[in-house]
Write an enzyme that holds these catalytic residues in place. Structure first.
Site, PDB file in Angstrom:
ATOM      1  N   HIS A  29       0.837  -1.214   0.000  1.00 46.67           N
ATOM      2  CA  HIS A  29       0.000   0.000   0.000  1.00 46.67           C
ATOM      3  C   HIS A  29       0.868   1.259   0.000  1.00 46.67           C
ATOM      4  CE1 HIS A  29      -4.045  -1.772   0.594  1.00 46.67           C
ATOM      5  NE2 HIS A  29      -3.396  -2.723   1.256  1.00 46.67           N
TER       6      HIS A  29
ATOM      7  N   ASP B  38      -0.489  -5.150   5.780  1.00 44.36           N
ATOM      8  CA  ASP B  38      -1.532  -5.954   5.126  1.00 44.36           C
ATOM      9  C   ASP B  38      -1.330  -6.030   3.617  1.00 44.36           C
ATOM     10  OD1 ASP B  38      -2.139  -3.157   5.081  1.00 44.36           O
ATOM     11  OD2 ASP B  38      -4.139  -3.657   4.317  1.00 44.36           O
ATOM     12  N   GLU B  39      -1.868  -7.093   3.048  1.00 46.35           N
ATOM     13  CA  GLU B  39      -2.016  -7.276   1.596  1.00 46.35           C
ATOM     14  C   GLU B  39      -0.708  -7.073   0.820  1.00 46.35           C
ATOM     15  OE1 GLU B  39      -6.712  -6.253   0.915  1.00 46.35           O
ATOM     16  OE2 GLU B  39      -5.363  -4.539   1.119  1.00 46.35           O
ATOM     17  N   VAL B  40       0.350  -7.670   1.343  1.00 47.00           N
ATOM     18  CA  VAL B  40       1.641  -7.618   0.640  1.00 47.00           C
ATOM     19  C   VAL B  40       1.763  -8.928  -0.134  1.00 47.00           C
ATOM     20  CG1 VAL B  40       4.087  -7.054   0.892  1.00 47.00           C
ATOM     21  CG2 VAL B  40       2.472  -6.369   2.672  1.00 47.00           C
TER      22      VAL B  40
END
Length: 488
Positions: free
Chosen positions: A235, A298-300
């Site tokens: 992000h 998150d969301e790596v």
């Protein structure tokens, strides 16, 4: 289970539609309402100015009380935390509790003043005795100002709403792929370049250090801590766009104005990465008086497990050097975390086993399950705002759940609270924001504050219908949920 009727003494027939539902309410038979018009206020220095402005009352000394026709007296009792007692009757309103307990009692007092109660004239408070305190210590709301920027006036209104319903943590999501929203003195290019970008190609914006400090103070006056988030190592396109050396090519990434996730990341082996993160979090810690800095995690999706674990270790180490403690999204539970880390469980579609394992090793957990308290989820199929990756979240979905039963394997002592979240990919205006918050934020607040056995959705819905008059009077947009207001 406490219902609307059990909030009423048999003799009085007075109903108190308060949110969150208090632990204990007693209404004395024949007690007279206490008018606030013409009242004076006696309060300790720490809350006096805020209370005077909130109630619109002049400050007085204890010696003045004998001549006052009515009075509000706040008395601090050290060690009481957020517990409070409110007594109203015989021309006096007394609120006692710890420093934050006084603020919680004030929030209840303001509701009593503002609600249209049958046996209390406008601006008066009914005779009542309330003893109350929270179920969970952490009762929060995460607001994403990275996808679409919301500035000081809107965030003040959010804070006011939070205070009304006894929430005590504002988590600000300050950076993402679409923009960088906090002035960072050691890296001014972040806001000079990525403060101007936004989802959908809007103008963006950012908080100056002075504005951020103002918001922290505004929240502190209301008993609300601010946890700022710089989301790393994913992000991060706003950082990659503003700081070319963070890219392996040495060239700036293009601006991102879409809403896809999982495509951007910093690299652990890039020599520019660690100094950049040290600068950013050191600057942020310097203007944040609270305990936590949220580092994301998150969301790596494109990073290997070993590199990811190393990155989390780097982030938590940098936070420790600032004197703060780290807060992280649930994915970080797979990495070795320090004992003071706070994990935020959010993804309803994933097995919480890694978070359970971390909790069993002593980590603390805040619950933010998408299918319950992600308030950017659509209310129903086809609703004009929001997404639905976690499902459709109506008011009852945000209300009818027990945090200690959500992930039964989590040790109860590890669960420190509940935090609602609102992401702004599709939320552009202030009315959009509050339409998605209300009435679900009130539901989440009651889940976090009130005892499980004291909650009942039908009773809650009835109280929301009465609270809605306050929302209209204060210009808060809200969704007229059929579950609450009936079919139109």
């Amino acid at each position: 289970m406490r219902t609307a009727t059990s909030l009423v003494s048999p003799e009085s027939h007075v109903r108190l539609p308060l949110i969150p539902v208090p632990r204990s309410v007693q209404v004395p038979d024949g007690g007279a309402p206490v008018p606030l018009d013409g009242a004076v206020l006696v309060a300790p220095p720490g809350v006096a100015a805020y209370a005077a402005g909130l109630l619109g009352l002049p400050l007085a000394e204890v010696s003045d009380l004998a001549e006052a026709s009515s009075a509000v007296v706040l008395s601090e009792q050290p060690g009481q935390g957020e517990e409070y007692t409110l007594r109203a009757g015989e021309g006096r309103i007394e609120v006692t509790g710890g420093a934050h307990g006084l603020l919680r009692g004030l929030a209840t007092l303001v509701q009593l003043r503002d609600l249209d109660l049958p046996d209390a004239p406008a601006g008066a408070v009914p005779a009542v005795e309330i003893s109350d305190g929270p179920r969970f210590a952490h009762r929060g709301l995460m607001v994403d100002i990275a996808r679409h920027f919301f500035g000081v006036p809107t965030l003040e209104r959010v804070i006011d709403l939070m205070a009304r319903y006894q929430l005590n943590v504002l988590h600000l999501h300050l950076t993402d792929d679409q923009g960088w929203r906090i002035e960072t003195p050691s890296r001014p290019e972040l806001t000079e370049i990525s403060g101007r970008t936004e989802a959908g190609g809007g103008p963006g914006g950012f908080l100056t250090g002075e504005q951020y400090a103002h918001l922290v103070g505004y929240a502190t006056d209301r008993g609300i801590a601010v946890i700022p988030e710089i989301d790393m190592p994913g992000h991060c396109n706003a950082a990659l766009h503003a700081v070319p050396e963070l890219n392996s090519s040495g060239e700036a990434a293009p601006a991102n104005t879409g809403i896809d996730v999982g495509f951007s990341m910093l690299r652990l082996d890039n020599p520019a990465t660690a100094p950049f993160l040290t600068d950013v979090f050191t600057d942020l810690a310097a203007i944040t008086p609270g305990e936590y800095l949220h580092v994301g995690g998150d969301e790596v999706w494109k990073m290997g497990e070993e590199e990811y674990a190393g990155f989390i270790d780097l982030l938590t180490g940098i936070v420790a050097e600032t004197g703060k403690s780290p807060m992280l999204w649930g994915e970080a539970a797979v990495a070795g975390l320090p004992g003071d880390a706070l994990i935020q469980l959010w993804d309803s579609n994933k097995d919480p086993a890694p978070i359970v394992a971390a909790a069993e090793q002593g980590a603390k957990v805040v619950l933010s399950p998408g299918k319950r308290v992600y308030l950017d989820m659509q209310y129903h199929e086809g609703y004009r705002l929001g997404q639905h990756w976690a499902g459709y979240v109506e008011t009852r979905d945000s209300y009818d759940w027990d945090p200690l039963e959500y992930a039964p394997a989590l040790p109860a002592e590890a669960v420190v609270g509940v935090e609602a979240a609102i992401w702004t990919e599709t939320i552009v205006t202030e009315d959009d924001l509050f339409t998605m918050l209300l009435p679900r934020l009130a539901a989440a607040a009651e889940v976090a504050w009130s005892a499980q056995e004291d909650r009942d959705f039908d009773d809650f819905a009835a109280r929301v219908r009465e609270q809605a008059g306050i929302w209209r009077a204060r210009g808060y947009a809200f969704y007229p949920s059929p579950q609450v207001f009936g079919e139109s």
